[in-house]
Design a protein around this motif. Structure first.
Motif, PDB file in Angstrom:
ATOM      1  N   THR A 196       4.374   7.377  -9.836  1.00 24.57           N
ATOM      2  CA  THR A 196       3.435   6.622  -8.995  1.00 24.57           C
ATOM      3  C   THR A 196       2.186   7.411  -8.637  1.00 24.57           C
ATOM      4  N   GLY A 197       2.062   8.636  -9.156  1.00 22.18           N
ATOM      5  CA  GLY A 197       0.810   9.353  -8.968  1.00 22.18           C
ATOM      6  C   GLY A 197       0.684  10.088  -7.647  1.00 22.18           C
ATOM      7  N   VAL A 198       1.784  10.264  -6.916  1.00 22.93           N
ATOM      8  CA  VAL A 198       1.720  11.080  -5.709  1.00 22.93           C
ATOM      9  C   VAL A 198       1.424  12.532  -6.098  1.00 22.93           C
ATOM     10  N   PHE A 199       2.093  12.994  -7.149  1.00 23.79           N
ATOM     11  CA  PHE A 199       1.783  14.312  -7.744  1.00 23.79           C
ATOM     12  C   PHE A 199       1.421  14.094  -9.209  1.00 23.79           C
ATOM     13  N   ILE A 217      -3.274  10.043 -12.740  1.00 23.72           N
ATOM     14  CA  ILE A 217      -4.092   9.012 -12.088  1.00 23.72           C
ATOM     15  C   ILE A 217      -3.719   8.986 -10.605  1.00 23.72           C
ATOM     16  N   PRO A 218      -4.692   8.897  -9.687  1.00 20.46           N
ATOM     17  CA  PRO A 218      -4.325   8.888  -8.263  1.00 20.46           C
ATOM     18  C   PRO A 218      -3.466   7.684  -7.908  1.00 20.46           C
ATOM     19  N   ILE A 219      -2.699   7.880  -6.853  1.00 24.02           N
ATOM     20  CA  ILE A 219      -1.675   6.911  -6.458  1.00 24.02           C
ATOM     21  C   ILE A 219      -2.229   5.492  -6.327  1.00 24.02           C
ATOM     22  N   TYR A 220      -3.453   5.364  -5.731  1.00 22.46           N
ATOM     23  CA  TYR A 220      -3.953   4.014  -5.477  1.00 22.46           C
ATOM     24  C   TYR A 220      -4.385   3.298  -6.757  1.00 22.46           C
ATOM     25  N   ASP A 221      -4.642   4.075  -7.818  1.00 18.99           N
ATOM     26  CA  ASP A 221      -5.001   3.427  -9.078  1.00 18.99           C
ATOM     27  C   ASP A 221      -3.777   3.068  -9.902  1.00 18.99           C
ATOM     28  N   VAL A 222      -2.680   3.823  -9.689  1.00 19.03           N
ATOM     29  CA  VAL A 222      -1.457   3.522 -10.425  1.00 19.03           C
ATOM     30  C   VAL A 222      -0.984   2.113 -10.089  1.00 19.03           C
ATOM     31  N   VAL A 223      -1.113   1.737  -8.806  1.00 17.25           N
ATOM     32  CA  VAL A 223      -0.672   0.400  -8.399  1.00 17.25           C
ATOM     33  C   VAL A 223      -1.416  -0.667  -9.178  1.00 17.25           C
ATOM     34  N   LYS A 224      -2.704  -0.423  -9.389  1.00 14.78           N
ATOM     35  CA  LYS A 224      -3.520  -1.411 -10.107  1.00 14.78           C
ATOM     36  C   LYS A 224      -2.976  -1.678 -11.505  1.00 14.78           C
ATOM     37  N   THR A 225      -2.445  -0.612 -12.141  1.00 15.62           N
ATOM     38  CA  THR A 225      -1.927  -0.809 -13.492  1.00 15.62           C
ATOM     39  C   THR A 225      -0.649  -1.636 -13.480  1.00 15.62           C
ATOM     40  N   GLY A 226      -0.024  -1.768 -12.325  1.00 12.26           N
ATOM     41  CA  GLY A 226       1.146  -2.638 -12.240  1.00 12.26           C
ATOM     42  C   GLY A 226       2.452  -1.943 -11.905  1.00 12.26           C
ATOM     43  N   ILE A 227       2.367  -0.800 -11.196  1.00 11.86           N
ATOM     44  CA  ILE A 227       3.592  -0.119 -10.774  1.00 11.86           C
ATOM     45  C   ILE A 227       3.626  -0.109  -9.254  1.00 11.86           C
ATOM     46  N   ALA A 228       4.661  -0.681  -8.662  1.00  9.16           N
ATOM     47  CA  ALA A 228       4.806  -0.662  -7.204  1.00  9.16           C
ATOM     48  C   ALA A 228       6.109   0.027  -6.858  1.00  9.16           C
ATOM     49  N   ARG A 229       6.213   0.458  -5.609  1.00  6.79           N
ATOM     50  CA  ARG A 229       7.404   1.215  -5.234  1.00  6.79           C
ATOM     51  C   ARG A 229       7.815   0.960  -3.786  1.00  6.79           C
ATOM     52  N   THR A 230       9.041   1.350  -3.492  1.00  8.45           N
ATOM     53  CA  THR A 230       9.484   1.429  -2.111  1.00  8.45           C
ATOM     54  C   THR A 230       9.810   2.888  -1.815  1.00  8.45           C
ATOM     55  N   PHE A 231      10.093   3.176  -0.542  1.00  7.00           N
ATOM     56  CA  PHE A 231      10.293   4.565  -0.144  1.00  7.00           C
ATOM     57  C   PHE A 231      11.706   4.802   0.374  1.00  7.00           C
ATOM     58  N   VAL A 266      -0.850  -6.408   3.517  1.00  5.16           N
ATOM     59  CA  VAL A 266      -1.419  -5.151   3.023  1.00  5.16           C
ATOM     60  C   VAL A 266      -0.998  -4.941   1.577  1.00  5.16           C
ATOM     61  N   GLY A 267       0.231  -5.355   1.267  1.00  3.07           N
ATOM     62  CA  GLY A 267       0.713  -5.242  -0.113  1.00  3.07           C
ATOM     63  C   GLY A 267      -0.185  -5.958  -1.102  1.00  3.07           C
ATOM     64  N   CYS A 268      -0.854  -7.028  -0.628  1.00  5.43           N
ATOM     65  CA  CYS A 268      -1.740  -7.794  -1.511  1.00  5.43           C
ATOM     66  C   CYS A 268      -3.078  -7.093  -1.756  1.00  5.43           C
ATOM     67  N   HIS A 269      -3.286  -5.965  -1.086  1.00  7.91           N
ATOM     68  CA  HIS A 269      -4.580  -5.284  -1.126  1.00  7.91           C
ATOM     69  C   HIS A 269      -5.128  -5.160  -2.549  1.00  7.91           C
ATOM     70  N   ILE A 288       0.784   7.657   2.984  1.00 10.95           N
ATOM     71  CA  ILE A 288       1.344   7.630   1.636  1.00 10.95           C
ATOM     72  C   ILE A 288       1.668   6.197   1.215  1.00 10.95           C
ATOM     73  N   ALA A 289       2.211   5.416   2.148  1.00  9.69           N
ATOM     74  CA  ALA A 289       2.503   4.026   1.815  1.00  9.69           C
ATOM     75  C   ALA A 289       1.202   3.261   1.577  1.00  9.69           C
ATOM     76  N   ALA A 290       0.176   3.582   2.368  1.00 11.01           N
ATOM     77  CA  ALA A 290      -1.116   2.932   2.169  1.00 11.01           C
ATOM     78  C   ALA A 290      -1.615   3.204   0.755  1.00 11.01           C
ATOM     79  N   GLY A 291      -1.476   4.448   0.313  1.00 13.90           N
ATOM     80  CA  GLY A 291      -1.873   4.795  -1.047  1.00 13.90           C
ATOM     81  C   GLY A 291      -1.080   3.998  -2.066  1.00 13.90           C
ATOM     82  N   ALA A 292       0.208   3.851  -1.817  1.00 11.84           N
ATOM     83  CA  ALA A 292       1.062   3.126  -2.751  1.00 11.84           C
ATOM     84  C   ALA A 292       0.736   1.641  -2.777  1.00 11.84           C
ATOM     85  N   MET A 293       0.003   1.149  -1.764  1.00 15.41           N
ATOM     86  CA  MET A 293      -0.438  -0.244  -1.779  1.00 15.41           C
ATOM     87  C   MET A 293      -1.757  -0.404  -2.530  1.00 15.41           C
ATOM     88  N   GLY A 294      -2.263   0.681  -3.079  1.00 18.74           N
ATOM     89  CA  GLY A 294      -3.512   0.611  -3.822  1.00 18.74           C
ATOM     90  C   GLY A 294      -4.741   0.869  -2.968  1.00 18.74           C
TER      91      GLY A 294
END
Lengths: 264, 316, 291
Positions: free
Chosen positions: A61-64, A81-95, A112-115, B194-200
């Motif tokens: 997910t691009g955290v590291f 790729i930074p974390i916020y761009d990975v989501v755009k490609t279509g990978i989402a996660r939970t913690f 917020v998930g819809c961001h 971190i979760a904010a980042g994971a939301m794009g």
């Protein structure tokens, strides 16, 4: 190596992890891990504590970024790729340790998930043009649908940290689904859940699969993992020690050894 | 149902302002009310950054000062009309925020606090030492009053209306902003980066943008302040002023737009009331800060509401 | 050359003061991860205490020193008990405002007690200035340097050799684990507060003969001390010492090169550079961020 290259050329593979390594200081968290995930399947990722499962998630997910190796998603390299761009490609996660937005309601968390699937910016927010309001309605509509999908509709106006842990984990899944992912990474979604909650989680995972979303599941609950997974990868001390269908893994001796602490 | 009270408040609030302007005759009171408006702008700006995005700034007086000094320099030294100086003041403040924000907002917790504090100190020293431009420690005199065509804002009442019209505008802007996609993203950074980042959400870029916006609010307050008192000195933009802005936000209750208004009102009136204590002013001020933070860390607004709700459930 | 040496020497003197204040910050940060914005006020209280006891009541110097430091330590104790221990929500923003509130409170209090006048004290002893390669070293500077070095060495010994010191370090590294091994973590936090208040007081008493003492002298000294602590690496004893000396010398040279008004900016410019580029301080090998 030859074999691996053939695998990535196969278009049915959604994700290919190739020789991934990552060290933190002197600790080798992951060493030369490779596997591929076929589209539409559920991949179980198991291993003892400290095996590198969460690190693997954080790399995907691009955290590291990885020290070595490649991550191919839909045949495109995504490592680094930074974390916020990975989501755009279509990978989402939970913690693993639920990371909800505690100051917001259940509904707002999903919104917020819809961001990543919406566009309005500062000016839009202030001007409230019809286009913006339309998008806002769409976000809300879709978030409500997702809440309904995971069964959290009655809680939509509650503060997200006020609902029980089991429902918080469901909410995290709903929030991740709001990003319309092709691949969903679930990090120990059953941790801290009771038997009833775990069963409904299993049902939810099956429902998500029906939508055609591929999943990677890190989980300590073996009965859940073995039940829902199509394939299982076993990590131990940062290395892949086994891979196969659940039935084979359950009878695999190296896996038993890793779990029971026997050496050799 | 949830929207109705808000709608009503948008009617009540301007009415209160208009009535206050009509009935308050005492020019001292009008002046205090105008200062409340200016401080509300400061609190609103910092509230966006601190209350919503969760990023502390102990140097916001710098942007307040940059707004004030920019307009002072441009109108007095370069003979610009204040209305032409206004966009320049806002732009300079925004530019400084952009440059400073990049490295500073990478910091967190106390380090962020200290970084912004250091920045505020440096700007304050610049105001004090660059005497050719700023008049140095003795201050900057002769800042022209505002007027717009035939309307002169040099009278206390007109200025009061002007300031509060702008405050209302900024209240609406803040309110719209936080109840939007961007606003939700901001609040998500506050709760879990971190979760904010994971939301794009590109958290760094968003933090910088809200930092810039909040600097613009502060510069606007500085502009209004400069043309109101027509004399500025570095002392009006020092460390304690930064702390006072933070306190307004915190006392009023973070992440609450009306809390910012309340905090600004209280913190403007408090010193006026404390004049009665004369010598004890600082002691009482310090004590109030400590006691409120110890007992009601959510701020007075939220804290009082919590107590009210608790007592209600107990009675049931 | 002569001139530069003189700047260095006077820089070392003020640097020693910064170092002692920085040590106070570092100790407290180590045990509590808290930055006390009222640290500078302890310096002020130390200076004003000595002004009163030695300057006004003519109590013998050594006794006055001890009484002052003990008195400020008691204030540190009360501060922790009344204002820090009672905090329900120990969020950094809340703690920052509480300690800032405390600093305003202390300043207000001493304005009530001592008024707005500035006081000055004679040096501890009347020995003539020492000549170091042509630069003058005032007798009070020698006192300041000696006391601060002995103090840091003593603290080092305390941390490394005594059980209490080791227990404090253990708490700093991992509070929960320290609790499990039977270390009374809360008492260690209290002790850290008392010690850091005492550090502030020491800085205050030794600086009092070379500066004007007034109710508002503490804020800037406190902030400079923090800059020194960051420069050397917050939480490190030797780092604070080196950071203090370095800052003192750089400032002193800065006065030589620029005007004295700009001097104050030097500390803060250094602070920003350190925060941006080496948040672990100049000494630490890798840039560690504690948050």
């Amino acid at each position: 190596m030859k074999n691996r290259k053939q695998e990535t050329a196969d278009t049915s593979d959604l994700l290919a992890v190739q020789s991934l390594s990552k060290a933190f200081g002197g600790l080798q968290a992951l060493y030369d891990v490779s596997f591929t995930v076929e589209r539409g399947t559920i991949y179980g990722l198991i291993g003892p504590n400290g095996a590198g499962k969460t690190t693997l998630f954080n790399l995907i997910t691009g955290v590291f970024s990885p020290d070595e190796g490649r991550i191919l998603f839909e045949n495109k390299e995504i490592q680094g790729i930074p974390i916020y761009d990975v989501v755009k490609t279509g990978i989402a996660r939970t913690f693993q340790n639920v990371e909800l937005f505690g100051g917001m309601t259940v509904l707002e968390n999903v919104m917020v998930g819809c961001h990543v699937r919406s566009r309005s910016g500062f000016l839009g927010a202030v001007s409230r043009l019809p286009r913006v309001m339309k998008e806002e309605r769409r976000i809300k509509q879709k978030s409500l649908e997702l809440l309904d999908f995971v069964g959290l509709m009655p809680y939509s106006d509650q503060k997200s940290t006020d609902i029980p842990l089991g429902r918080q984990r469901m909410l995290e899944i709903a929030r991740a689904l709001a990003a319309v992912p092709d691949l969903l990474l679930l990090d120990e979604p059953a941790a801290g859940l009771n038997a009833v909650e775990t069963r409904s989680l299993g049902e939810l995972i099956a429902k998500i699969k029906e939508k055609g979303i591929t999943m990677i599941l890190v989980e300590h609950d073996m009965s859940l993992t073995m039940k829902v997974s199509d394939m299982v990868v076993v990590l131990d001390q940062g290395q892949k020690i086994a891979e196969g269908v659940p039935k084979d893994i359950q009878s695999d001796e190296t896996v038993m050894a890793a779990y029971l602490g026997k050496s050799g | 149902m949830a929207i109705a009270p808000h709608r009503i408040i948008y009617l009540i609030f301007p009415s209160i302002i208009i009535l206050a302007g009509l009935f308050v005759q005492n020019s001292y009171y009008l002046q205090v009310l105008t200062f409340i408006g200016i401080n509300t702008l400061l609190a609103l700006g910092l509230n966006l950054l601190m209350g919503y995005a969760g990023q502390i700034s102990l140097g916001h007086a710098a942007f307040y000062g940059i707004g004030a000094y920019t307009t002072a320099v441009l109108t007095v030294h370069y003979g610009l009309s204040p209305w032409a100086a206004l966009p320049c003041a806002l732009a300079v403040s925004a530019l400084v925020a952009l440059i400073v924000g990049f490295p500073t907002l990478k910091l967190t917790g106390y380090y962020l606090g200290m970084g912004t504090l250091g920045f505020g100190m440096i700007v304050h020293i610049v105001f004090r030492e660059w005497s050719d431009l700023t008049g140095g420690a003795s201050g900057f005199i002769g800042i022209p009053p505002l007027d717009l065509g035939p309307i002169s804002f040099s009278s206390g009442r007109n200025y009061f209306y002007l300031v509060w019209a702008i405050v209302m505008m900024c209240l609406v802007v803040s309110n719209r902003l936080i109840n939007s996609r961007v606003g939700r993203a901001l609040r998500s950074i506050h709760d879990s980066e971190i979760a904010a980042g994971a939301m794009g959400i590109n958290t760094m870029s968003l933090k910088i943008r809200v930092f810039v916006l909040s600097a613009v609010f502060s510069a606007l307050a500085g502009f209004l302040y400069a043309h109101f008192v027509m004399f500025i000195s570095p002392g009006s933009f020092d460390f304690l002023v930064s702390i006072r802005i933070v306190t307004m936000v915190v006392i009023g209750g973070m992440a609450s737009i009306w809390g910012a208004l309340f905090g600004a009102t209280l913190l403007t009136l408090l010193p006026e009331w404390l004049h009665a204590f004369s010598e004890f002013e600082m002691v009482v001020y310090g004590l109030i800060l400590m006691v409120v933070m110890i007992l009601l860390p959510q701020g007075l607004t939220r804290g009082v509401l919590d107590i009210y709700e608790k007592s209600k459930t107990r009675n049931r | 050359m002569q001139e530069i040496l003189q700047y260095v020497v006077s820089g070392l003197t003020i640097g020693a003061i910064y170092a002692v204040i920085a040590v106070g910050f570092s100790m407290l940060f180590n045990s509590t991860e808290l930055i006390n914005f009222a640290q500078g006020e302890f310096v002020m209280l130390g200076a004003m205490g000595l002004v009163t006891l030695w300057g006004v009541f003519h109590i013998p110097l050594v006794l006055a020193l001890l009484l002052t430091v003990a008195g400020v330590s008691v204030i540190g104790f009360l501060f922790e008990r009344l204002a820090i221990r009672t905090v329900r929500n120990p969020h950094p923003i809340v703690l920052i405002i509480i300690t800032v509130g405390a600093s305003i409170f202390f300043r207000g209090l001493s304005m009530l007690i001592w008024g707005k006048d500035a006081y000055s004290l004679p040096p501890f002893t009347d020995t003539p200035p020492l000549d170091v390669f042509g630069a003058k070293l005032l007798s009070q500077s020698i006192w300041i340097l000696c006391i601060s070095l002995v103090l840091v060495a003593g603290l080092y010994f305390f941390y490394k050799k005594t059980l209490t010191g080791k227990a404090m370090q253990a708490c700093a590294i991992n509070k929960k684990a320290a609790c499990l091994t039977g270390i009374p973590a809360e008492r260690m936090v209290l002790l850290a507060f008392i010690l850091s208040a005492a550090m502030g007081a020491v800085a205050g008493v030794i600086i009092s003969p070379i500066t004007m003492c007034s109710y508002d002298m503490g804020t800037m000294l406190g902030l400079k001390g923090f800059c020194a602590a960051m420069l050397g690496g917050l939480g490190s004893l030797w780092g604070s010492l080196i950071g203090g000396f370095l800052l003192g010398v750089l400032e002193s040279l800065g006065v030589g090169l620029f005007t004295s008004g700009v001097k104050d900016a030097i500390a803060f410019i250094i602070l920003l550079l350190i925060l941006y580029f080496r948040p672990g301080g100049i000494i630490s090998a890798k840039s560690v961020r504690r948050f």
